[in-house]
Write a protein that holds these residues in place. Structure first.
Motif, PDB file in Angstrom:
ATOM      1  N   LEU A 181     -16.612   1.221 -63.672  1.00 47.93           N
ATOM      2  CA  LEU A 181     -16.738   0.701 -65.030  1.00 47.93           C
ATOM      3  C   LEU A 181     -15.538  -0.154 -65.419  1.00 47.93           C
ATOM      4  N   THR A 182     -14.355   0.266 -64.979  1.00 48.56           N
ATOM      5  CA  THR A 182     -13.149  -0.523 -65.247  1.00 48.56           C
ATOM      6  C   THR A 182     -13.252  -1.897 -64.603  1.00 48.56           C
ATOM      7  N   VAL A 183     -13.721  -1.924 -63.363  1.00 52.47           N
ATOM      8  CA  VAL A 183     -13.869  -3.195 -62.637  1.00 52.47           C
ATOM      9  C   VAL A 183     -14.867  -4.111 -63.337  1.00 52.47           C
ATOM     10  N   ILE A 184     -16.049  -3.581 -63.653  1.00 56.61           N
ATOM     11  CA  ILE A 184     -17.120  -4.403 -64.218  1.00 56.61           C
ATOM     12  C   ILE A 184     -16.765  -4.893 -65.624  1.00 56.61           C
ATOM     13  N   ILE A 185     -16.333  -3.970 -66.496  1.00 55.10           N
ATOM     14  CA  ILE A 185     -16.058  -4.348 -67.883  1.00 55.10           C
ATOM     15  C   ILE A 185     -14.893  -5.332 -67.966  1.00 55.10           C
ATOM     16  N   SER A 186     -13.813  -5.064 -67.237  1.00 53.39           N
ATOM     17  CA  SER A 186     -12.656  -5.974 -67.281  1.00 53.39           C
ATOM     18  C   SER A 186     -13.005  -7.326 -66.667  1.00 53.39           C
ATOM     19  N   TRP A 187     -13.867  -7.337 -65.660  1.00 47.81           N
ATOM     20  CA  TRP A 187     -14.281  -8.605 -65.039  1.00 47.81           C
ATOM     21  C   TRP A 187     -15.088  -9.444 -66.029  1.00 47.81           C
ATOM     22  N   LEU A 188     -16.044  -8.799 -66.711  1.00 56.49           N
ATOM     23  CA  LEU A 188     -16.903  -9.521 -67.648  1.00 56.49           C
ATOM     24  C   LEU A 188     -16.153  -9.959 -68.899  1.00 56.49           C
ATOM     25  N   MET A 189     -15.295  -9.085 -69.423  1.00 53.77           N
ATOM     26  CA  MET A 189     -14.654  -9.340 -70.719  1.00 53.77           C
ATOM     27  C   MET A 189     -13.346 -10.133 -70.602  1.00 53.77           C
ATOM     28  N   ILE A 190     -12.708 -10.103 -69.430  1.00 52.04           N
ATOM     29  CA  ILE A 190     -11.386 -10.726 -69.317  1.00 52.04           C
ATOM     30  C   ILE A 190     -11.328 -11.767 -68.197  1.00 52.04           C
ATOM     31  N   VAL A 191     -11.678 -11.354 -66.987  1.00 49.82           N
ATOM     32  CA  VAL A 191     -11.419 -12.198 -65.807  1.00 49.82           C
ATOM     33  C   VAL A 191     -12.192 -13.511 -65.848  1.00 49.82           C
ATOM     34  N   VAL A 192     -13.482 -13.479 -66.211  1.00 47.86           N
ATOM     35  CA  VAL A 192     -14.296 -14.702 -66.189  1.00 47.86           C
ATOM     36  C   VAL A 192     -14.418 -15.325 -67.583  1.00 47.86           C
ATOM     37  N   SER A 193     -13.601 -14.878 -68.518  1.00 53.13           N
ATOM     38  CA  SER A 193     -13.662 -15.405 -69.882  1.00 53.13           C
ATOM     39  C   SER A 193     -12.895 -16.720 -69.988  1.00 53.13           C
ATOM     40  N   PRO A 194     -13.171 -17.526 -71.011  1.00 44.32           N
ATOM     41  CA  PRO A 194     -12.453 -18.801 -71.202  1.00 44.32           C
ATOM     42  C   PRO A 194     -10.979 -18.638 -71.542  1.00 44.32           C
ATOM     43  N   TYR A 195     -10.521 -17.400 -71.774  1.00 40.80           N
ATOM     44  CA  TYR A 195      -9.105 -17.188 -72.078  1.00 40.80           C
ATOM     45  C   TYR A 195      -8.203 -17.688 -70.967  1.00 40.80           C
ATOM     46  N   VAL A 196      -8.741 -17.813 -69.761  1.00 45.14           N
ATOM     47  CA  VAL A 196      -7.929 -18.269 -68.635  1.00 45.14           C
ATOM     48  C   VAL A 196      -7.436 -19.704 -68.864  1.00 45.14           C
ATOM     49  N   ALA A 197      -8.103 -20.439 -69.758  1.00 47.07           N
ATOM     50  CA  ALA A 197      -7.725 -21.831 -70.017  1.00 47.07           C
ATOM     51  C   ALA A 197      -6.751 -21.958 -71.177  1.00 47.07           C
ATOM     52  N   ILE A 198      -6.156 -20.829 -71.602  1.00 44.53           N
ATOM     53  CA  ILE A 198      -5.174 -20.856 -72.696  1.00 44.53           C
ATOM     54  C   ILE A 198      -3.940 -20.085 -72.251  1.00 44.53           C
ATOM     55  N   PHE A 199      -2.833 -20.785 -72.068  1.00 50.03           N
ATOM     56  CA  PHE A 199      -1.599 -20.109 -71.670  1.00 50.03           C
ATOM     57  C   PHE A 199      -0.899 -19.595 -72.924  1.00 50.03           C
ATOM     58  N   TYR A 200      -0.967 -18.285 -73.106  1.00 53.58           N
ATOM     59  CA  TYR A 200      -0.347 -17.680 -74.280  1.00 53.58           C
ATOM     60  C   TYR A 200       0.011 -16.243 -73.930  1.00 53.58           C
ATOM     61  N   SER A 201       0.438 -15.487 -74.919  1.00 50.97           N
ATOM     62  CA  SER A 201       0.935 -14.134 -74.666  1.00 50.97           C
ATOM     63  C   SER A 201      -0.157 -13.148 -74.251  1.00 50.97           C
ATOM     64  N   ASP A 202      -1.434 -13.481 -74.483  1.00 49.12           N
ATOM     65  CA  ASP A 202      -2.515 -12.544 -74.174  1.00 49.12           C
ATOM     66  C   ASP A 202      -2.557 -12.191 -72.686  1.00 49.12           C
ATOM     67  N   ILE A 203      -2.697 -13.222 -71.849  1.00 50.15           N
ATOM     68  CA  ILE A 203      -2.786 -12.974 -70.408  1.00 50.15           C
ATOM     69  C   ILE A 203      -1.442 -12.507 -69.856  1.00 50.15           C
ATOM     70  N   THR A 204      -0.357 -13.038 -70.392  1.00 49.88           N
ATOM     71  CA  THR A 204       0.972 -12.585 -69.960  1.00 49.88           C
ATOM     72  C   THR A 204       1.154 -11.100 -70.249  1.00 49.88           C
ATOM     73  N   SER A 205       0.740 -10.666 -71.429  1.00 58.71           N
ATOM     74  CA  SER A 205       0.849  -9.248 -71.796  1.00 58.71           C
ATOM     75  C   SER A 205      -0.065  -8.392 -70.925  1.00 58.71           C
ATOM     76  N   PHE A 206      -1.254  -8.904 -70.632  1.00 58.25           N
ATOM     77  CA  PHE A 206      -2.174  -8.183 -69.748  1.00 58.25           C
ATOM     78  C   PHE A 206      -1.545  -7.996 -68.361  1.00 58.25           C
ATOM     79  N   PHE A 207      -0.937  -9.058 -67.854  1.00 55.30           N
ATOM     80  CA  PHE A 207      -0.301  -9.008 -66.536  1.00 55.30           C
ATOM     81  C   PHE A 207       0.853  -8.010 -66.510  1.00 55.30           C
ATOM     82  N   LEU A 208       1.754  -8.110 -67.482  1.00 56.97           N
ATOM     83  CA  LEU A 208       2.914  -7.204 -67.539  1.00 56.97           C
ATOM     84  C   LEU A 208       2.474  -5.763 -67.826  1.00 56.97           C
ATOM     85  N   GLY A 209       1.457  -5.614 -68.675  1.00 55.66           N
ATOM     86  CA  GLY A 209       0.961  -4.275 -68.989  1.00 55.66           C
ATOM     87  C   GLY A 209       0.354  -3.576 -67.789  1.00 55.66           C
ATOM     88  N   THR A 210      -0.397  -4.317 -66.970  1.00 52.69           N
ATOM     89  CA  THR A 210      -0.994  -3.705 -65.779  1.00 52.69           C
ATOM     90  C   THR A 210       0.063  -3.372 -64.729  1.00 52.69           C
TER      91      THR A 210
END
Length: 227
Positions: A181-210
């Protein structure tokens, strides 16, 4: 005894925080549902149905060979990476929001809020410092090229964070269902989302948090081995 007291103390503070969070979420739910796009709403429904189906519907046991599993995962990874690159190359650009304000400051330009923005939001100084030094290191690139490079940096941070999140879920819970469930939900909601095209604290925080979460998982495994 100490462990029991610590758990009860943690629960004492956790329960009120959970109640406050739920009350705040419910208060905003109506407005969020009104403003959400059709695509986001459909995606949310699909995720809920997948979670429900995986939890309640009996699943047939399918035994796949290790070679086939590896091939499927490799294909999914290549498709995901291709989709992320496509998002970055087609959606990268400027806007009037925080990411572009920081990027404009990093390249030495003027934004529509001026210095006032950094007085109101001093938490963005770290992003400004990183982007400024990177822009100077990449001497000669235009602002458009610089934004594209920043967004491409998002891809490894997002994918590595996803892998670390999966690893942490596996080690911390030791449950295939939770990991899946972690793999599927995070893939659908985060990994393939358009957020990848915005360099901001969201993905940076996700990276450091993991990274922090995976360290917790590693220490937990080592502590069990020592016991």
């Amino acid at each position: 005894m100490i462990k029991l007291i610590g758990s009860r103390l943690a629960n004492f503070f956790l329960c009120p925080l959970l109640v406050i969070s739920l009350v705040g979420a419910v208060a905003q739910l109506r407005d969020d549902l009104i403003n959400v796009s059709k695509t986001s709403f459909v995606l949310l429904v699909v995720v809920i149905l997948l979670v429900y189906a995986f939890h309640f519907v009996p699943r047939p046991k399918i035994d796949l060979s290790k070679k086939l599993k590896t091939t499927v995962m490799a294909c999914l990874f290549i498709l995901t990476l291709g989709w992320q690159v496509l998002l970055v190359t087609t959606l990268s650009g400027t806007s009037g929001w925080d990411p572009s304000i920081i990027e404009t400051a990093a390249v030495g330009g003027n934004n529509w809020l001026g210095e006032k923005y950094f007085s109101i939001y001093p938490n963005t100084f770290a992003m400004v410092a990183f982007e400024t030094h990177l822009f100077r290191l990449l001497h000669g690139v235009t602002e458009e090229q610089f934004i594209m490079i920043l967004n491409l940096i998002n891809i490894p941070m997002l994918d590595i964070g996803w892998v670390l999140l999966t690893y942490s879920a596996h080690k911390l819970f030791n449950n295939k269902r939770v990991t899946f469930l972690t793999v599927i939900i995070s893939w659908l909601m985060i990994v393939v989302s358009p957020y990848v095209a915005i360099f901001y604290s969201d993905i940076t925080s996700f990276f450091l948090g993991t990274i922090c979460l995976s360290l917790v998982a590693i220490f937990k495994v080592k502590s069990k081995m020592l016991v």
